[in-house]
Design a protein around this motif. Sequence first.
Motif, PDB file in Angstrom:
ATOM      1  N   GLU A  11       0.829  -1.212   0.000  1.00 58.08           N
ATOM      2  CA  GLU A  11       0.000   0.000   0.000  1.00 58.08           C
ATOM      3  C   GLU A  11       0.866   1.265   0.000  1.00 58.08           C
ATOM      4  OE1 GLU A  11      -3.606   2.082   2.569  1.00 58.08           O
ATOM      5  OE2 GLU A  11      -2.923   0.064   3.105  1.00 58.08           O
ATOM      6  N   PHE A  12       1.965   1.249   0.733  1.00 52.22           N
ATOM      7  CA  PHE A  12       2.874   2.393   0.792  1.00 52.22           C
ATOM      8  C   PHE A  12       3.374   2.765  -0.605  1.00 52.22           C
ATOM      9  CE2 PHE A  12       7.080   4.226   1.004  1.00 52.22           C
ATOM     10  CZ  PHE A  12       6.976   5.169   2.008  1.00 52.22           C
ATOM     11  N   THR A  13       3.829   1.778  -1.372  1.00 52.90           N
ATOM     12  CA  THR A  13       4.376   2.068  -2.700  1.00 52.90           C
ATOM     13  C   THR A  13       3.289   2.552  -3.659  1.00 52.90           C
ATOM     14  OG1 THR A  13       4.176  -0.218  -3.519  1.00 52.90           O
ATOM     15  CG2 THR A  13       6.231   0.375  -2.410  1.00 52.90           C
ATOM     16  N   THR A  31       7.026   2.668  -7.952  1.00 48.23           N
ATOM     17  CA  THR A  31       7.809   2.646  -6.727  1.00 48.23           C
ATOM     18  C   THR A  31       7.835   1.214  -6.200  1.00 48.23           C
ATOM     19  OG1 THR A  31       6.970   4.867  -6.226  1.00 48.23           O
ATOM     20  CG2 THR A  31       7.971   3.639  -4.406  1.00 48.23           C
ATOM     21  N   TYR A  32       8.958   0.816  -5.620  1.00 53.46           N
ATOM     22  CA  TYR A  32       9.030  -0.497  -4.986  1.00 53.46           C
ATOM     23  C   TYR A  32       9.966  -0.439  -3.789  1.00 53.46           C
ATOM     24  CZ  TYR A  32      13.393  -1.144  -7.677  1.00 53.46           C
ATOM     25  OH  TYR A  32      14.640  -1.015  -8.214  1.00 53.46           O
ATOM     26  N   LEU A  33       9.864  -1.432  -2.932  1.00 53.23           N
ATOM     27  CA  LEU A  33      10.750  -1.549  -1.776  1.00 53.23           C
ATOM     28  C   LEU A  33      11.845  -2.549  -2.114  1.00 53.23           C
ATOM     29  CD1 LEU A  33       8.069  -1.658   1.041  1.00 53.23           C
ATOM     30  CD2 LEU A  33       9.306   0.323   0.142  1.00 53.23           C
ATOM     31  N   TRP A  34      13.090  -2.133  -1.937  1.00 55.48           N
ATOM     32  CA  TRP A  34      14.241  -2.953  -2.275  1.00 55.48           C
ATOM     33  C   TRP A  34      14.245  -4.224  -1.432  1.00 55.48           C
ATOM     34  CZ3 TRP A  34      17.564  -3.253  -6.031  1.00 55.48           C
ATOM     35  CH2 TRP A  34      18.750  -3.940  -5.857  1.00 55.48           C
ATOM     36  N   TYR A  47      16.038   0.437   8.459  1.00 57.90           N
ATOM     37  CA  TYR A  47      15.819   1.207   7.238  1.00 57.90           C
ATOM     38  C   TYR A  47      15.342   0.295   6.113  1.00 57.90           C
ATOM     39  CZ  TYR A  47      18.490   4.686   9.772  1.00 57.90           C
ATOM     40  OH  TYR A  47      18.915   5.567  10.735  1.00 57.90           O
ATOM     41  N   ILE A  48      14.329   0.766   5.387  1.00 53.00           N
ATOM     42  CA  ILE A  48      13.805   0.068   4.220  1.00 53.00           C
ATOM     43  C   ILE A  48      13.979   1.020   3.041  1.00 53.00           C
ATOM     44  CG2 ILE A  48      11.789  -0.993   3.140  1.00 53.00           C
ATOM     45  CD1 ILE A  48      11.333  -0.537   6.694  1.00 53.00           C
ATOM     46  N   ALA A  49      14.667   0.587   2.003  1.00 55.75           N
ATOM     47  CA  ALA A  49      14.951   1.452   0.855  1.00 55.75           C
ATOM     48  C   ALA A  49      13.729   1.592  -0.043  1.00 55.75           C
ATOM     49  CB  ALA A  49      16.115   0.896   0.052  1.00 55.75           C
ATOM     50  N   ILE A  50      13.429   2.845  -0.417  1.00 52.77           N
ATOM     51  CA  ILE A  50      12.371   3.168  -1.376  1.00 52.77           C
ATOM     52  C   ILE A  50      13.040   3.397  -2.720  1.00 52.77           C
ATOM     53  CG2 ILE A  50      10.527   4.790  -1.987  1.00 52.77           C
ATOM     54  CD1 ILE A  50      10.591   5.650   1.038  1.00 52.77           C
ATOM     55  N   ARG A  51      12.575   2.694  -3.760  1.00 52.33           N
ATOM     56  CA  ARG A  51      13.205   2.812  -5.071  1.00 52.33           C
ATOM     57  C   ARG A  51      12.183   3.037  -6.171  1.00 52.33           C
ATOM     58  NH1 ARG A  51      18.318   1.613  -6.086  1.00 52.33           N
ATOM     59  NH2 ARG A  51      17.785   0.824  -8.126  1.00 52.33           N
ATOM     60  N   THR A  56      17.829   4.656  -5.697  1.00 56.57           N
ATOM     61  CA  THR A  56      17.144   4.649  -4.410  1.00 56.57           C
ATOM     62  C   THR A  56      16.651   6.065  -4.195  1.00 56.57           C
ATOM     63  OG1 THR A  56      18.538   2.882  -3.557  1.00 56.57           O
ATOM     64  CG2 THR A  56      17.442   4.292  -1.926  1.00 56.57           C
ATOM     65  N   ARG A  57      15.373   6.205  -3.881  1.00 57.90           N
ATOM     66  CA  ARG A  57      14.738   7.528  -3.789  1.00 57.90           C
ATOM     67  C   ARG A  57      14.564   8.013  -2.363  1.00 57.90           C
ATOM     68  NH1 ARG A  57      14.860   8.999  -9.242  1.00 57.90           N
ATOM     69  NH2 ARG A  57      14.669   7.043 -10.390  1.00 57.90           N
TER      70      ARG A  57
END
Length: 132
Positions: A11-13, A31-34, A47-51, A56-57
Amino acid sequence: MINLTNDGINEFTIDCDKFLIDALRECNMHTYLWDMGAVRWNGDVGYIAIRVPGATRGYIAVDKEYTITDVVFYDDVCFGRIECYKRGIAEYIKGKYIGSAFSPESVLYKTNTNYKALQNKLSERSTGTLGA
């Protein structure tokens, strides 16, 4: 479809994608989570990377209970020369997610089928038609 990467959506992405610039939407980028939203710990902060494809964004920061404590979008690769999001994303995402729990189980493999199914589910929920 077999997915050979560990890129994840949730849902976040999908909420982040509401702010993607049109050029990326037209190229079917999301958008996706690495690494399926894997948490990388540095002491008591995870930490969770947003890409978005290409960089990486930003990141989601969580505490030991997986409560989201911060969300950061990097200016240079989100709004600068390598623009991908419209302004306003940080305020919206922080307002919605800080203080909520991050659930690694909510992350799905990023496939076009999963993305569309999740997007439809969220759309139904926001319009009140989910389960109708």
